[in-house]
Design a protein around this motif. Structure first.
Motif, mmCIF file in Angstrom:
data_model
loop_
_atom_site.group_PDB
_atom_site.id
_atom_site.type_symbol
_atom_site.label_atom_id
_atom_site.label_comp_id
_atom_site.label_asym_id
_atom_site.label_seq_id
_atom_site.Cartn_x
_atom_site.Cartn_y
_atom_site.Cartn_z
ATOM 1 N N GLY A 281 0.806 -1.221 0.000
ATOM 2 C CA GLY A 281 0.000 0.000 0.000
ATOM 3 C C GLY A 281 0.831 1.260 0.000
ATOM 4 O O GLY A 281 0.279 2.363 -0.068
ATOM 5 N N SER A 282 2.155 1.138 0.062
ATOM 6 C CA SER A 282 3.015 2.319 0.097
ATOM 7 C C SER A 282 3.385 2.816 -1.296
ATOM 8 O O SER A 282 3.964 3.889 -1.434
ATOM 9 C CB SER A 282 4.302 2.008 0.878
ATOM 10 N N GLY A 283 3.057 2.041 -2.320
ATOM 11 C CA GLY A 283 3.418 2.438 -3.675
ATOM 12 C C GLY A 283 2.469 3.476 -4.248
ATOM 13 O O GLY A 283 1.456 3.842 -3.643
ATOM 14 N N SER A 284 2.805 3.974 -5.439
ATOM 15 C CA SER A 284 1.968 4.976 -6.106
ATOM 16 C C SER A 284 0.650 4.346 -6.532
ATOM 17 O O SER A 284 0.630 3.251 -7.098
ATOM 18 C CB SER A 284 2.690 5.532 -7.341
ATOM 19 N N PRO A 285 -0.475 5.010 -6.292
ATOM 20 C CA PRO A 285 -1.765 4.470 -6.704
ATOM 21 C C PRO A 285 -2.012 4.719 -8.192
ATOM 22 O O PRO A 285 -1.314 5.493 -8.847
ATOM 23 C CB PRO A 285 -2.755 5.260 -5.850
ATOM 24 N N VAL A 286 -3.051 4.112 -8.708
ATOM 25 C CA VAL A 286 -3.506 4.414 -10.065
ATOM 26 C C VAL A 286 -4.261 5.745 -9.992
ATOM 27 O O VAL A 286 -5.121 5.941 -9.141
ATOM 28 C CB VAL A 286 -4.434 3.298 -10.584
ATOM 29 N N ARG A 287 -3.926 6.657 -10.901
ATOM 30 C CA ARG A 287 -4.539 7.982 -10.877
ATOM 31 C C ARG A 287 -5.190 8.286 -12.221
ATOM 32 O O ARG A 287 -4.726 7.827 -13.264
ATOM 33 C CB ARG A 287 -3.492 9.060 -10.562
ATOM 34 N N VAL A 288 -6.245 9.128 -12.183
ATOM 35 C CA VAL A 288 -6.920 9.559 -13.394
ATOM 36 C C VAL A 288 -6.950 11.083 -13.419
ATOM 37 O O VAL A 288 -7.266 11.737 -12.414
ATOM 38 C CB VAL A 288 -8.355 8.989 -13.483
ATOM 39 N N GLY A 289 -6.591 11.649 -14.579
ATOM 40 C CA GLY A 289 -6.620 13.102 -14.746
ATOM 41 C C GLY A 289 -7.974 13.563 -15.265
ATOM 42 O O GLY A 289 -8.802 12.761 -15.718
ATOM 43 N N PRO A 290 -8.233 14.884 -15.227
ATOM 44 C CA PRO A 290 -9.513 15.422 -15.689
ATOM 45 C C PRO A 290 -9.645 15.327 -17.208
ATOM 46 O O PRO A 290 -8.669 15.118 -17.918
ATOM 47 C CB PRO A 290 -9.471 16.880 -15.224
ATOM 48 N N ILE A 291 -10.854 15.495 -17.671
ATOM 49 C CA ILE A 291 -11.108 15.511 -19.107
ATOM 50 C C ILE A 291 -10.263 16.602 -19.760
ATOM 51 O O ILE A 291 -10.219 17.739 -19.291
ATOM 52 C CB ILE A 291 -12.600 15.786 -19.395
ATOM 53 N N GLY A 292 -9.532 16.229 -20.808
ATOM 54 C CA GLY A 292 -8.663 17.186 -21.489
ATOM 55 C C GLY A 292 -7.222 17.144 -21.029
ATOM 56 O O GLY A 292 -6.388 17.923 -21.471
ATOM 57 N N SER A 293 -6.890 16.196 -20.131
ATOM 58 C CA SER A 293 -5.549 16.187 -19.524
ATOM 59 C C SER A 293 -4.569 15.225 -20.194
ATOM 60 O O SER A 293 -3.453 15.081 -19.706
ATOM 61 C CB SER A 293 -5.657 15.793 -18.046
ATOM 62 N N ALA A 294 -4.937 14.557 -21.238
ATOM 63 C CA ALA A 294 -4.015 13.599 -21.867
ATOM 64 C C ALA A 294 -2.732 14.288 -22.269
ATOM 65 O O ALA A 294 -2.746 15.392 -22.809
ATOM 66 C CB ALA A 294 -4.669 12.966 -23.090
ATOM 67 N N GLY A 295 -1.599 13.598 -21.944
ATOM 68 C CA GLY A 295 -0.291 14.162 -22.258
ATOM 69 C C GLY A 295 0.365 14.827 -21.082
ATOM 70 O O GLY A 295 1.558 15.094 -21.107
ATOM 71 N N GLN A 296 -0.415 15.089 -19.988
ATOM 72 C CA GLN A 296 0.164 15.679 -18.785
ATOM 73 C C GLN A 296 0.729 14.579 -17.901
ATOM 74 O O GLN A 296 0.354 13.417 -17.998
ATOM 75 C CB GLN A 296 -0.892 16.462 -18.016
ATOM 76 N N GLY A 297 1.629 14.949 -17.039
ATOM 77 C CA GLY A 297 2.247 13.967 -16.144
ATOM 78 C C GLY A 297 1.272 13.456 -15.107
ATOM 79 O O GLY A 297 0.305 14.107 -14.770
ATOM 80 N N GLY A 298 1.516 12.269 -14.595
ATOM 81 C CA GLY A 298 0.612 11.675 -13.608
ATOM 82 C C GLY A 298 0.926 12.149 -12.217
ATOM 83 O O GLY A 298 1.911 12.762 -11.935
#
Length: 211
Positions: A194-211
């Protein structure tokens, strides 16, 4: 005596004729005044009917209301969107990335905003993505156009098999109907305490931005 009586009678006739003439003059004068008064009243009432209809506040208000309704696009519905996903990882990135694209095929412009719901199906159960917390403004998605968002996942560098990803479930913003896709990214997620990075989702229009 007879002369006096004739004189008095004549004077009486003359006086009667004079009185009748005065009454007729007064009546004629009253009739002359009536049309003038009526004309003045009519002129006053017709002044309001000359108001320019284009400047009618009620019509202006109705026109603005109609324009506002026409300029407001409804929410994009799942059945109107074609949903696709592809690996968008860039070499050297710490995390893996997948871009999900919504293409409007509903035959109308629609509004889309916020975050999509994202769940990864794995052989160890379902993993729900966390939102990144970035701003998520509304966008008018015109018919036939597309918009994308990104999913960021930790890389499985543990040397083990990890949790194998078997599918991607996407729910458009403000919708309850989901679409299930093949997962195009890395085959597995690291299994951690549980200490690792979780799966994250960006907002609509965010493709190409860093996680």
């Amino acid at each position: 005596m007879r002369l006096s009586k004739l004189t008095i009678a004549s004077l009486a006739v003359v006086a009667g004729l004079s009185l009748t003439a005065c009454q007729n003059d007064d009546a004629a004068t009253g009739q002359d005044d009536s049309p003038a008064s009526s004309s003045s009243s009519t002129g006053s009432s017709s002044g309001g009917s000359d108001q320019d209809p284009a400047k009618d506040p009620a019509k202006d208000s109705a026109g603005e209301s109609s324009d506002q309704v026409q300029n407001t696009a409804g929410t994009c519905r799942t059945d109107e969107l074609e949903v696709t996903a592809q690996d968008s990882t860039i070499g050297g990135d710490e995390n893996r990335s997948v871009a999900v694209t919504f293409t409007n095929g509903g035959g109308r412009d629609c509004s889309i905003a916020g975050f999509a719901g994202v769940d990864l199906k794995t052989n160890a159960g379902t993993v729900s993505a966390e939102r990144t917390g970035e701003p998520a403004p509304a966008t008018i998605l015109k018919d036939g156009t597309s918009i994308s968002f990104h999913i960021s996942c930790p890389a499985n560098d543990t040397g083990g098999s990890g949790a194998r990803i078997t599918g991607l479930v996407v729910t458009p913003p403000n919708e309850t109907k989901s679409v299930t896709l093949d997962w195009p990214g890395a085959a597995s997620l690291p299994v951690t305490d549980g200490s690792g990075s979780p799966v994250r989702v960006g907002p609509i229009g965010s493709a190409g931005q860093g996680g």
